[in-house]
Design an enzyme around this catalytic site. Structure first.
Site, PDB file in Angstrom:
ATOM      1  N   LYS A   1      76.011 -23.652   3.817  1.00 44.67           N
ATOM      2  CA  LYS A   1      76.558 -24.626   4.780  1.00 44.67           C
ATOM      3  C   LYS A   1      75.847 -24.517   6.126  1.00 44.67           C
ATOM      4  O   LYS A   1      75.427 -25.517   6.703  1.00 44.67           O
ATOM      5  CB  LYS A   1      78.063 -24.371   4.965  1.00 44.67           C
ATOM      6  CG  LYS A   1      78.671 -25.124   6.131  1.00 44.67           C
ATOM      7  CD  LYS A   1      80.139 -24.853   6.288  1.00 44.67           C
ATOM      8  CE  LYS A   1      80.485 -23.740   7.245  1.00 44.67           C
ATOM      9  NZ  LYS A   1      80.202 -24.017   8.664  1.00 44.67           N
ATOM     10  N   ASN A   2      75.716 -23.294   6.619  1.00 45.26           N
ATOM     11  CA  ASN A   2      75.157 -23.133   7.965  1.00 45.26           C
ATOM     12  C   ASN A   2      73.650 -23.354   8.006  1.00 45.26           C
ATOM     13  O   ASN A   2      73.055 -23.379   9.082  1.00 45.26           O
ATOM     14  CB  ASN A   2      75.500 -21.744   8.520  1.00 45.26           C
ATOM     15  CG  ASN A   2      76.963 -21.632   8.879  1.00 45.26           C
ATOM     16  OD1 ASN A   2      77.700 -22.607   8.801  1.00 45.26           O
ATOM     17  ND2 ASN A   2      77.393 -20.432   9.253  1.00 45.26           N
TER      18      ASN A   2
ATOM     19  N   CYS B   1      88.054 -24.669  19.441  1.00 46.77           N
ATOM     20  CA  CYS B   1      88.574 -24.728  18.084  1.00 46.77           C
ATOM     21  C   CYS B   1      89.452 -23.504  17.872  1.00 46.77           C
ATOM     22  O   CYS B   1      89.591 -22.672  18.773  1.00 46.77           O
ATOM     23  CB  CYS B   1      87.454 -24.818  17.060  1.00 46.77           C
ATOM     24  SG  CYS B   1      86.577 -23.303  16.843  1.00 46.77           S
TER      25      CYS B   1
ATOM     26  N   ARG C   1      84.708 -21.563  22.532  1.00 49.04           N
ATOM     27  CA  ARG C   1      83.395 -21.996  22.056  1.00 49.04           C
ATOM     28  C   ARG C   1      82.685 -22.989  22.988  1.00 49.04           C
ATOM     29  O   ARG C   1      82.466 -24.151  22.635  1.00 49.04           O
ATOM     30  CB  ARG C   1      83.495 -22.545  20.633  1.00 49.04           C
ATOM     31  CG  ARG C   1      83.945 -21.487  19.660  1.00 49.04           C
ATOM     32  CD  ARG C   1      84.000 -21.982  18.248  1.00 49.04           C
ATOM     33  NE  ARG C   1      82.739 -21.869  17.549  1.00 49.04           N
ATOM     34  CZ  ARG C   1      82.594 -22.100  16.257  1.00 49.04           C
ATOM     35  NH1 ARG C   1      83.618 -22.476  15.537  1.00 49.04           N
ATOM     36  NH2 ARG C   1      81.424 -21.969  15.684  1.00 49.04           N
TER      37      ARG C   1
ATOM     38  N   ASP D   1      81.626 -14.116  10.136  1.00 53.18           N
ATOM     39  CA  ASP D   1      82.122 -15.016   9.091  1.00 53.18           C
ATOM     40  C   ASP D   1      82.633 -14.271   7.855  1.00 53.18           C
ATOM     41  O   ASP D   1      83.116 -14.904   6.908  1.00 53.18           O
ATOM     42  CB  ASP D   1      81.015 -16.003   8.661  1.00 53.18           C
ATOM     43  CG  ASP D   1      80.825 -17.108   9.689  1.00 53.18           C
ATOM     44  OD1 ASP D   1      81.626 -17.195  10.631  1.00 53.18           O
ATOM     45  OD2 ASP D   1      79.862 -17.891   9.538  1.00 53.18           O
TER      46      ASP D   1
ATOM     47  N   ARG E   1      85.871 -27.243   3.696  1.00 48.54           N
ATOM     48  CA  ARG E   1      84.761 -27.438   4.635  1.00 48.54           C
ATOM     49  C   ARG E   1      83.555 -26.585   4.237  1.00 48.54           C
ATOM     50  O   ARG E   1      82.410 -26.968   4.464  1.00 48.54           O
ATOM     51  CB  ARG E   1      85.187 -27.023   6.053  1.00 48.54           C
ATOM     52  CG  ARG E   1      86.126 -27.997   6.736  1.00 48.54           C
ATOM     53  CD  ARG E   1      86.301 -27.614   8.180  1.00 48.54           C
ATOM     54  NE  ARG E   1      85.024 -27.210   8.727  1.00 48.54           N
ATOM     55  CZ  ARG E   1      84.848 -26.238   9.626  1.00 48.54           C
ATOM     56  NH1 ARG E   1      85.875 -25.601  10.111  1.00 48.54           N
ATOM     57  NH2 ARG E   1      83.648 -25.933  10.053  1.00 48.54           N
TER      58      ARG E   1
HETATM   59  C1  UD1 Z   1      77.455 -20.388  14.001  1.00 51.10           C
HETATM   60  C2  UD1 Z   1      77.984 -20.601  12.612  1.00 51.10           C
HETATM   61  C3  UD1 Z   1      79.353 -19.927  12.451  1.00 51.10           C
HETATM   62  C4  UD1 Z   1      79.265 -18.461  12.852  1.00 51.10           C
HETATM   63  C5  UD1 Z   1      78.639 -18.302  14.233  1.00 51.10           C
HETATM   64  C6  UD1 Z   1      78.394 -16.852  14.608  1.00 51.10           C
HETATM   65  C7  UD1 Z   1      77.025 -22.733  11.998  1.00 51.10           C
HETATM   66  C8  UD1 Z   1      77.260 -24.153  11.641  1.00 51.10           C
HETATM   67  N1  UD1 Z   1      78.102 -22.028  12.361  1.00 51.10           N
HETATM   68  O1  UD1 Z   1      78.353 -21.035  14.902  1.00 51.10           O
HETATM   69  O2  UD1 Z   1      79.738 -20.037  11.079  1.00 51.10           O
HETATM   70  O3  UD1 Z   1      80.577 -17.920  12.888  1.00 51.10           O
HETATM   71  O4  UD1 Z   1      77.369 -18.982  14.280  1.00 51.10           O
HETATM   72  O5  UD1 Z   1      77.632 -16.216  13.646  1.00 51.10           O
HETATM   73  O6  UD1 Z   1      75.919 -22.230  11.906  1.00 51.10           O
HETATM   74  N2  UD1 Z   1      78.794 -19.262  22.969  1.00 51.10           N
HETATM   75  C9  UD1 Z   1      78.867 -19.503  24.327  1.00 51.10           C
HETATM   76  N3  UD1 Z   1      78.126 -20.537  24.827  1.00 51.10           N
HETATM   77  C10 UD1 Z   1      77.342 -21.332  24.042  1.00 51.10           C
HETATM   78  C11 UD1 Z   1      77.267 -21.064  22.661  1.00 51.10           C
HETATM   79  C12 UD1 Z   1      78.014 -20.023  22.161  1.00 51.10           C
HETATM   80  O7  UD1 Z   1      79.574 -18.803  25.053  1.00 51.10           O
HETATM   81  O8  UD1 Z   1      76.690 -22.251  24.567  1.00 51.10           O
HETATM   82  C13 UD1 Z   1      79.595 -18.163  22.380  1.00 51.10           C
HETATM   83  C14 UD1 Z   1      80.652 -18.691  21.395  1.00 51.10           C
HETATM   84  O9  UD1 Z   1      81.813 -19.143  22.068  1.00 51.10           O
HETATM   85  C15 UD1 Z   1      80.890 -17.495  20.518  1.00 51.10           C
HETATM   86  C16 UD1 Z   1      79.508 -16.847  20.457  1.00 51.10           C
HETATM   87  O10 UD1 Z   1      78.785 -17.354  21.580  1.00 51.10           O
HETATM   88  O11 UD1 Z   1      81.822 -16.627  21.104  1.00 51.10           O
HETATM   89  C17 UD1 Z   1      78.746 -17.106  19.179  1.00 51.10           C
HETATM   90  O12 UD1 Z   1      78.630 -18.494  18.985  1.00 51.10           O
HETATM   91  P1  UD1 Z   1      77.393 -19.175  18.243  1.00 51.10           P
HETATM   92  O13 UD1 Z   1      76.443 -18.136  17.758  1.00 51.10           O
HETATM   93  O14 UD1 Z   1      76.878 -20.257  19.119  1.00 51.10           O
HETATM   94  O15 UD1 Z   1      78.120 -19.823  16.996  1.00 51.10           O
HETATM   95  P2  UD1 Z   1      77.908 -21.272  16.412  1.00 51.10           P
HETATM   96  O16 UD1 Z   1      76.484 -21.659  16.457  1.00 51.10           O
HETATM   97  O17 UD1 Z   1      78.915 -22.213  17.008  1.00 51.10           O
END
Ligand code: UD1
Length: 417
Positions: A22-23, A116, A121, A303, A396
């Site tokens: 998925k990711n 979420c 996030r 995850d 999902r």
């Molecule tokens: C992706 C994965 C999700 C996984 C996560 C962490 C996909 C579709 N989803 O989510 O399954 O759980 O990586 O391995 O690939 N953060 C900030 N600012 C930002 C971006 C992130 O503070 O601009 C924080 C987030 O709130 C969170 C952490 O960084 O606490 C990690 O988030 P991130 O690595 O961005 O996760 P996703 O890409 O949303």
């Protein structure tokens, strides 16, 4: 709303093929926006998140076709570079279209995803990176309005965010000159994305390390590409086998993507065997308590934290899980306690005291991985019936999970209402 009903206590046995990740597929679908011809993705999983991304791209005018495990994405037909709130709010990964839309059109309007269940996030790291590439970023009525001709830049991420790394990487393929992303996320899905982009004609190196270098190009062509197997799905099936005292083999898996998880399973006393792309795990001698700290890749994946929590109710002793990636990701704990687990949560740390036998109960899924944890707990429950509601969360990210677990011997069914 559908429910999944499980009568547990049956050790799972057998082999299950792992689907595409998925990711990985979601950013690949977003990246196809950059291509000047049709792209074909192979090994595409049949998941609600894939349908959501498909709908989002179609809403922008892109022609797509999804048959069997193949998806064709005809990017040149995309003519409305905007992502509306109604579609983005349903799936955060929709925000991945921001970078490629900006790279291709030089202007885009994408709804902010909002928080979420597992945390606030924010997307500040995505936006800072795109601004460093020269985009002007305004927030208007809940939308990100980004505009500008992109120029390569040196960018250091405040945290190795997976989504931010992907968004900036995709945008930078069309920026003029050299971009360096330092403190980049190193997940295998990012390497898969870079491979796809390079096949399209991009010049990306270092994906999979914490320094990614991109030399911008003027054209990207349509290509065919294979989605990597889902490491989280593979681990979920292996955990379910071990948790129920059975023996499950996952086929078409990549052990090298699962090193932290497999090492930890070993620490609990499970026996893990890897032969080529088959991984087998069993727990013939019971399980021992262990300590987990979730971390960005190659650390233990957040995850898989919820699934391990269910499994550790069967481990002898006191286990401790520290969640360092998301601020609110222990929502399964209260439901597991209702099933008989002894779990206490304090801030980022959960303590699990085992062994506690579980019994079936009506429970509610709160997010994707929490629902996988409840499925595992339901399979472990020695008596009673577990009815999981809000199973759209599980749909999902897991393709027809009940059918695939039933093939491993589980007494599980989907009750449609
Ligand atoms: C992706 C994965 C999700 C996984 C996560 C962490 C996909 C579709 N989803 O989510 O399954 O759980 O990586 O391995 O690939 N953060 C900030 N600012 C930002 C971006 C992130 O503070 O601009 C924080 C987030 O709130 C969170 C952490 O960084 O606490 C990690 O988030 P991130 O690595 O961005 O996760 P996703 O890409 O949303």
């Amino acid at each position: 709303m559908d429910r999944i009903v499980i009568r547990g206590g049956v050790p799972l046995r057998g082999a299950v093929p792992v689907r595409g990740a998925k990711n990985a597929v979601l950013p690949l679908m977003a990246a196809s926006i950059l291509a000047e011809g049709p792209c074909v993705l192979h090994n595409v999983p049949c998941l609600h998140d894939v349908f959501s991304m498909d709908k989002l791209l179609a809403d922008m005018g892109m022609r797509t076709e999804f048959t069997g495990r193949f998806m064709t994405l005809d990017a040149p037909t995309l003519n409305r570079p905007e992502a509306d709130y109604d579609l983005v709010r349903k799936m955060r990964a929709s925000f991945f279209v921001l970078g490629p839309l900006l790279g291709r059109f030089g202007k885009t309007r994408v709804s902010l995803p909002g928080g979420c269940a597992i945390g606030a996030r924010p997307v500040d790291i995505h936006l800072k990176g795109l601004a460093a590439l020269g985009a002007t970023i305004d927030i208007e009525d809940g939308y990100v309005v980004a505009e500008g001709a992109l120029k390569g830049a040196d960018i250091t991420l405040d945290f190795p965010s997976v989504g931010a790394t992907e968004n900036i990487l995709m945008a930078a393929t069309r920026a003029e000159g050299l971009t360096r992303i330092a403190n980049a996320a190193r997940e295998p899905e990012i390497e898969n994305l870079a491979c796809f982009l390079n096949a399209m004609g991009a010049r990306v190196s270092g994906a999979g390390t914490d320094l990614i270098t991109i030399v911008g190009v003027d054209h990207l062509r349509g290509v065919e590409h294979e989605v990597i197997p889902d490491r989280i799905e593979a681990a979920t099936f292996l955990a379910a086998g071990v948790a129920t005292g059975g023996e499950v083999t996952v086929l078409n898996a990549r052990a090298e993507h699962l090193a932290a998880f497999l090492e930890l399973l070993g620490e609990t006393g499970a026996v893990v065997r890897v032969v080529g792309n088959r991984i087998t795990a069993a727990s013939p001698n019971g399980l021992r308590a262990c300590e987990i700290s979730t971390l960005p890749y190659p650390g233990f994946p957040t995850d898989l934290q919820a699934q391990m929590m269910a499994l550790l109710t069967r481990a002898d002793g006191v286990s401790r899980i520290e969640e360092t990636v998301f601020e609110n990701r222990f929502m399964q704990a209260a439901e597991l306690v209702r099933m008989g687990a002894d779990i206490s949560v304090e801030g980022h740390i959960a303590t699990i005291r085992g062994v506690t036998p579980l019994s079936g109960a009506p429970v509610m899924a709160s997010d994707l991985r929490a629902s996988a944890s409840l499925v595992i707990a339901g399979l472990m429950a020695e008596r009673g019936e577990t009815a999981i509601s809000r199973v759209y969360h599980i749909d999902r990210g897991y393709e027809r999970i009940e059918e695939r677990l039933a093939a491993l011997g589980a007494d599980i069914e989907r009750v449609r209402s």
